[in-house]
Design an enzyme around this catalytic site. Structure first.
Site, PDB file in Angstrom:
ATOM      1  N   HIS A   7      -6.933   5.079   5.357  1.00 22.12           N
ATOM      2  CA  HIS A   7      -6.357   3.943   4.686  1.00 22.12           C
ATOM      3  C   HIS A   7      -4.752   4.340   4.334  1.00 22.12           C
ATOM      4  O   HIS A   7      -4.112   5.026   4.058  1.00 22.12           O
ATOM      5  CB  HIS A   7      -6.989   3.859   3.288  1.00 22.12           C
ATOM      6  CG  HIS A   7      -6.612   2.454   2.704  1.00 22.12           C
ATOM      7  ND1 HIS A   7      -5.503   2.400   1.752  1.00 22.12           N
ATOM      8  CD2 HIS A   7      -7.316   1.436   2.349  1.00 22.12           C
ATOM      9  CE1 HIS A   7      -5.657   1.101   1.387  1.00 22.12           C
ATOM     10  NE2 HIS A   7      -6.794   0.508   1.695  1.00 22.12           N
ATOM     11  N   GLU A  42      -2.804   3.569   2.183  1.00 20.60           N
ATOM     12  CA  GLU A  42      -2.371   3.964   0.963  1.00 20.60           C
ATOM     13  C   GLU A  42      -2.473   5.689   0.846  1.00 20.60           C
ATOM     14  O   GLU A  42      -1.678   6.319   0.315  1.00 20.60           O
ATOM     15  CB  GLU A  42      -3.081   3.558  -0.400  1.00 20.60           C
ATOM     16  CG  GLU A  42      -2.718   4.059  -1.745  1.00 20.60           C
ATOM     17  CD  GLU A  42      -3.250   3.430  -3.074  1.00 20.60           C
ATOM     18  OE1 GLU A  42      -4.021   2.202  -2.714  1.00 20.60           O
ATOM     19  OE2 GLU A  42      -3.540   4.136  -3.740  1.00 20.60           O
ATOM     20  N   CYS A  83       3.152  -1.302  -4.356  1.00 17.32           N
ATOM     21  CA  CYS A  83       2.782  -1.623  -5.741  1.00 17.32           C
ATOM     22  C   CYS A  83       3.407  -0.371  -6.680  1.00 17.32           C
ATOM     23  O   CYS A  83       3.147   0.600  -6.424  1.00 17.32           O
ATOM     24  CB  CYS A  83       1.148  -1.770  -5.839  1.00 17.32           C
ATOM     25  SG  CYS A  83       0.660  -1.969  -7.684  1.00 17.32           S
ATOM     26  N   HIS A 112       0.664  -1.226   0.134  1.00 17.93           N
ATOM     27  CA  HIS A 112      -0.065  -0.007  -0.053  1.00 17.93           C
ATOM     28  C   HIS A 112       0.784   1.231   0.078  1.00 17.93           C
ATOM     29  O   HIS A 112       0.408   2.354  -0.033  1.00 17.93           O
ATOM     30  CB  HIS A 112      -1.052  -0.012   1.194  1.00 17.93           C
ATOM     31  CG  HIS A 112      -1.518  -1.542   1.637  1.00 17.93           C
ATOM     32  ND1 HIS A 112      -1.043  -2.408   2.076  1.00 17.93           N
ATOM     33  CD2 HIS A 112      -2.724  -1.906   0.645  1.00 17.93           C
ATOM     34  CE1 HIS A 112      -1.604  -3.538   2.141  1.00 17.93           C
ATOM     35  NE2 HIS A 112      -2.724  -3.306   1.271  1.00 17.93           N
TER      36      HIS A 112
HETATM   37  O1  0CM Z   1      -5.749  -0.961  -0.901  1.00 20.42           O
HETATM   38  P1  0CM Z   1      -6.758  -2.303  -0.687  1.00 20.42           P
HETATM   39  O2  0CM Z   1      -7.048  -2.114   0.720  1.00 20.42           O
HETATM   40  O3  0CM Z   1      -7.576  -2.722  -1.589  1.00 20.42           O
HETATM   41  O4  0CM Z   1      -5.261  -3.527  -0.331  1.00 20.42           O
HETATM   42  P2  0CM Z   1      -5.530  -4.913  -0.500  1.00 20.42           P
HETATM   43  O5  0CM Z   1      -4.115  -5.348   0.180  1.00 20.42           O
HETATM   44  O6  0CM Z   1      -6.554  -5.537  -0.222  1.00 20.42           O
HETATM   45  O7  0CM Z   1      -5.182  -5.158  -2.096  1.00 20.42           O
HETATM   46  C1  0CM Z   1      -3.967  -4.832  -2.610  1.00 20.42           C
HETATM   47  C2  0CM Z   1      -3.474  -3.739  -2.858  1.00 20.42           C
HETATM   48  C3  0CM Z   1      -3.006  -2.602  -2.819  1.00 20.42           C
HETATM   49  C4  0CM Z   1      -2.302  -1.216  -2.848  1.00 20.42           C
HETATM   50 FE1  SF4 Z   2      -3.048  -4.672  -7.044  1.00 22.27          FE
HETATM   51 FE2  SF4 Z   2      -3.971  -2.477  -7.929  1.00 22.27          FE
HETATM   52 FE3  SF4 Z   2      -3.279  -2.488  -5.340  1.00 22.27          FE
HETATM   53 FE4  SF4 Z   2      -1.324  -2.695  -7.438  1.00 22.27          FE
HETATM   54  S1  SF4 Z   2      -2.672  -0.769  -6.964  1.00 22.27           S
HETATM   55  S2  SF4 Z   2      -1.517  -3.862  -5.276  1.00 22.27           S
HETATM   56  S3  SF4 Z   2      -2.686  -3.575  -8.924  1.00 22.27           S
HETATM   57  S4  SF4 Z   2      -5.129  -3.536  -6.532  1.00 22.27           S
END
Ligand code: 0CM
Ligand code: SF4
Length: 313
Positions: A129, A131, A101, A79
């Protein structure tokens, strides 16, 4: 007693994306290279099953860098992290591997570029979050403002509408984000941003796949964790189409009373949910129903991301 019959529509694409594959691989390779323990800051991806498996191999999950002892390697989750995190790791002389990512890193660089041009950024995302915390941590405090809802987009105040940009979280609802961006563009016609938004291919493909099957389903099960933004959005997409939908982490989470006896059930999985859990859910359903399985047709996703140089050398 004869089991009731059930048409099971399995969405495609679903499950692991290239960023999740890469992040998990980084932890596995770090364990091979350095030997356990390898520390991981935050869940590498938002899935308990993935985290438990890596923990069993010697990974140790912590929320903050100060919980990482000196002299052990640490991996940053998919994230992304604020800039202060690698800076602190470097100052402590820790070996760190960044599993952010590449599609999240791309947004980080866009943020830096915009702020470098003196722009103020409106960031569309969900408060708290990881991210969002990571992306805000790429730029000086005060240069980015969070826009979570259409109401926020209608009321946000900006210093200079002619030097304004927007960026988005990668795992948002495609439809909600388009509506928010429309409002921003109509209020601030000179706002700059990505061509569409920064929602990643995996998020948008999985939402489209849900839309494709939901039209003929009575209910929908989404395999994913409650803290997984992209997985939660999949359940939302189905709900918006009036298809009652539940997020389950694995088969034992299925509420059979809620499920009842639908004639058609949709199943999908978020980008961090392993296929083995999809199979587990389908097998549990097949114990109670005479299942007719149908998997949607789709173009394979060709995205693959390179591993960090330290691990391939
Ligand atoms: O961002 P999200 O909560 O959807 O994360 P995740 O670990 O479930 O999925 C992959 C990613 C990213 C960035
Ligand atoms: Fe997967 Fe998209 Fe998160 Fe990258 S940004 S880890 S491709 S869900």
């Amino acid at each position: 007693m004869q089991k009731p019959s059930l048409h099971l529509k399995i969405a495609a694409p679903r499950g692991f994306c290239a960023g999740v594959d890469r992040a998990i691989r980084i932890v596995e390779l770090a364990l091979e290279r350095y030997g356990p323990p390898v520390y991981v800051r935050h869940e590498i991806v938002h899935n308990k099953f993935v985290v438990d498996r890596l923990r069993g191999m010697g990974a140790v999950f912590v929320e903050e860098l100060d919980k990482v002892p000196d002299g052990v390697p640490v991996v940053f989750s998919a994230h992304g992290v604020p800039k202060s995190v690698p800076a602190k790791a470097q100052a402590r002389g820790l070996d760190y591997l960044d599993a952010t990512c590449p599609l999240v890193s791309k947004v980080h660089r866009q943020a830096e570029r915009m702020v470098g041009k003196g722009m103020q950024i409106l960031f569309v995302g969900h408060e708290g979050h990881p991210e969002v915390i990571g992306t805000f941590g790429q730029v000086a405090e005060g240069s980015m403002q969070l826009v979570e809802t259409e109401e926020d987009a209608r009321t946000v105040e900006v210093a200079n509408p002619d030097n304004l940009g927007f960026l988005t979280q990668t795992t948002l609802s495609v439809d909600d984000t388009a509506a928010i961006i429309d409002i921003l563009k109509s209020r601030f016609p000179n706002i700059q941003g990505p061509r569409g938004e920064d929602i990643c291919y995996a998020t948008s493909n999985r939402q489209a796949a849900v839309k494709q099957i939901a039209q003929s389903c009575d209910k929908m099960l989404v395999i994913g964790a409650p803290n997984s933004s992209n997985s939660r959005r999949l359940a939302e997409v189905a709900e918006r189409m009036d298809v009652p939908s539940r997020l389950v982490q694995r088969a034992s989470d299925i509420d059979w009373d809620w499920l009842g006896e639908p004639s058609c059930l949709g199943v999908t999985a978020g980008a961090s949910a392993p296929e083995v859990l999809v199979r587990e859910v389908i097998d549990a359903i097949a114990e109670r129903f005479e299942v007719i399985e149908e998997e949607a047709e789709h173009e394979p996703e060709a995205m693959v991301f390179k591993l960090p140089r330290q691990l391939v050398a």
